[in-house]
Design an enzyme around this catalytic site. Structure first.
Site, PDB file in Angstrom:
ATOM      1  CB  SER A  68     -64.600 -31.380  55.070  1.00 50.18           C
ATOM      2  OG  SER A  68     -64.020 -30.160  55.432  1.00 50.18           O
ATOM      3  CD  GLU A  87     -63.792 -29.783  46.129  1.00 49.13           C
ATOM      4  OE1 GLU A  87     -64.020 -29.097  47.139  1.00 49.13           O
ATOM      5  OE2 GLU A  87     -64.238 -30.938  45.960  1.00 49.13           O
ATOM      6  CE1 TYR A  91     -59.646 -30.637  57.603  1.00 47.53           C
ATOM      7  CE2 TYR A  91     -61.479 -32.076  57.112  1.00 47.53           C
ATOM      8  CZ  TYR A  91     -60.742 -30.957  56.831  1.00 47.53           C
ATOM      9  OH  TYR A  91     -61.098 -30.156  55.786  1.00 47.53           O
ATOM     10  NE  ARG A 138     -56.993 -27.719  49.018  1.00 47.11           N
ATOM     11  CZ  ARG A 138     -57.963 -27.925  49.902  1.00 47.11           C
ATOM     12  NH1 ARG A 138     -57.981 -27.283  51.060  1.00 47.11           N
ATOM     13  NH2 ARG A 138     -58.939 -28.788  49.622  1.00 47.11           N
ATOM     14  N   GLY A 172     -58.980 -24.984  54.713  1.00 48.23           N
ATOM     15  CA  GLY A 172     -58.623 -25.275  56.091  1.00 48.23           C
ATOM     16  C   GLY A 172     -57.283 -24.684  56.487  1.00 48.23           C
ATOM     17  CG  ASN A 222     -61.423 -26.178  48.637  1.00 50.16           C
ATOM     18  OD1 ASN A 222     -62.353 -26.714  49.202  1.00 50.16           O
ATOM     19  ND2 ASN A 222     -60.617 -26.844  47.810  1.00 50.16           N
ATOM     20  CG  ASP A 263     -58.850 -29.777  46.179  1.00 52.82           C
ATOM     21  OD1 ASP A 263     -57.772 -29.274  46.574  1.00 52.82           O
ATOM     22  OD2 ASP A 263     -59.860 -29.878  46.904  1.00 52.82           O
ATOM     23  CD  GLU A 295     -66.649 -27.898  54.962  1.00 52.05           C
ATOM     24  OE1 GLU A 295     -65.419 -27.971  54.836  1.00 52.05           O
ATOM     25  OE2 GLU A 295     -67.389 -27.325  54.132  1.00 52.05           O
TER      26      GLU A 295
END
Length: 322
Positions: free
Chosen positions: A146, A270, A216, A255, A276, A272, A257, A18
């Protein structure tokens, strides 16, 4: 207040898969901090080593790294040894959250909803996973982010190629029950009982394919923030985010998900711990919906920087350790 942070390093780049995303995140964070008067410097951990980091004499660092060697607890452990305050979760929580299999085991033990799964250690496990989880299912490398190496398997003949692709990243591969529904994400800021979820975001990707390109590069993905949910369901998902964050021992920011199925049941996918911070990223979007600018978000995260491992009363100071 910006002067109170001292000399700040923005750790970015790194050497994970990443890296390119991290370069964008770090540049954005650095520019935002500089814009409000923070004495901030970029530091690429993929090109500069720990000795250089010690010699840089930073007072605190903002971790804008994603993936291995930046988000997985390894760097956090080194920063603890240096007694250098850093943003985000500590070594244990970072390591747990980076491992999607261990994350699911913790959440299941805490009674939190997450899709059924199987661990694939070799090609001989594929048939059993399809039988137990059904088709379609999701294949993931458990230590990447990602959406790298992620595939949806709809037919038996697709399973081997999907497994081999994920196995390029990890020795063990995660097979996960596919939840059909709406894709949601929630950012969390804070620590312990003070951790608070930001507004829920819904992700609407072309054909439901929220891959690297649609994350992205492309502008085709739609982001709805706040998500179009009734107040009770939105509150339930935000509370679940905070519980999932706390269950892993996370702090600072993160974060969660989700998938929301046809019966409006949320399923955790998951967590994070260093999400990002690019122009397409979701944490800044949630912060904006809560009335916080990108620069204010960066400052708030930086203000939470700390060492998480308690040093003994007669332990070394940061200066003595370095």
């Amino acid at each position: 207040m910006s002067e109170d942070f001292g000399r700040v390093g923005v750790l970015y780049g790194g050497c994970s898969a990443e890296r390119e995303v991290s370069l964008m995140s770090g540049q954005g964070v650095h520019a935002a901090l500089k814009s409000v008067g923070v004495d901030a410097y970029l530091f690429d951990t993929g090109k500069q080593d720990l000795a250089e980091l010690m010699n840089a004499r930073f007072d605190r660092v903002f971790i804008a790294l994603h993936g291995r060697y930046g988000e997985d607890g390894t760097l956090q452990g080194a920063l603890e040894l240096m007694r250098l305050p850093y943003t985000g979760s500590g070594p244990l929580a970072s390591s747990l959250a980076m491992d999607k299999i261990m994350t699911k085991k913790v959440w299941i033990a805490q009674g939190l909803p997450t899709p059924k799964f199987a661990i694939l250690t070799g090609e001989s496990d594929l048939a059993g996973a399809m039988e137990n989880l059904g088709l379609p299912l999701i294949i993931k490398p458990p230590h990447e982010g990602s959406t790298l190496g992620v595939a949806k398997v709809g037919r038996r003949e697709e399973m081997l190629a999907a497994y081999r692709q994920a196995a390029r990243y990890d020795a063990d591969v995660l097979a996960e029950q596919f939840i059909r529904g709406r894709e949601l994400t929630v950012a969390i800021l804070g620590k312990g009982r003070n951790a608070r979820a930001l507004p829920v975001i819904e992700i609407v990707a072309p054909a439901g394919n929220y891959d690297y390109e649609h994350k992205y590069v492309s502008n085709d993905t739609q982001y709805i923030c706040p998500a179009r949910l009734d107040a009770a369901l939105s509150g339930e998902i935000m509370a679940l985010s905070e519980q999932a964050f706390a269950a892993l021992g996370c702090e600072g920011w993160g974060r969660a998900d989700f998938m929301l199925d046809a019966d409006n049941r949320p399923w955790l996918l998951e967590m994070n711990t260093s999400p990002g911070m690019t122009s397409h990223s979701l944490v800044p979007m949630g912060a904006k919906a809560a009335g916080m600018s990108y620069a204010q978000l960066c400052v708030a995260i930086l203000a939470s920087a700390s060492c998480k491992v308690q040093a003994p009363p007669d332990g070394p100071t940061k200066q003595e350790a370095t």
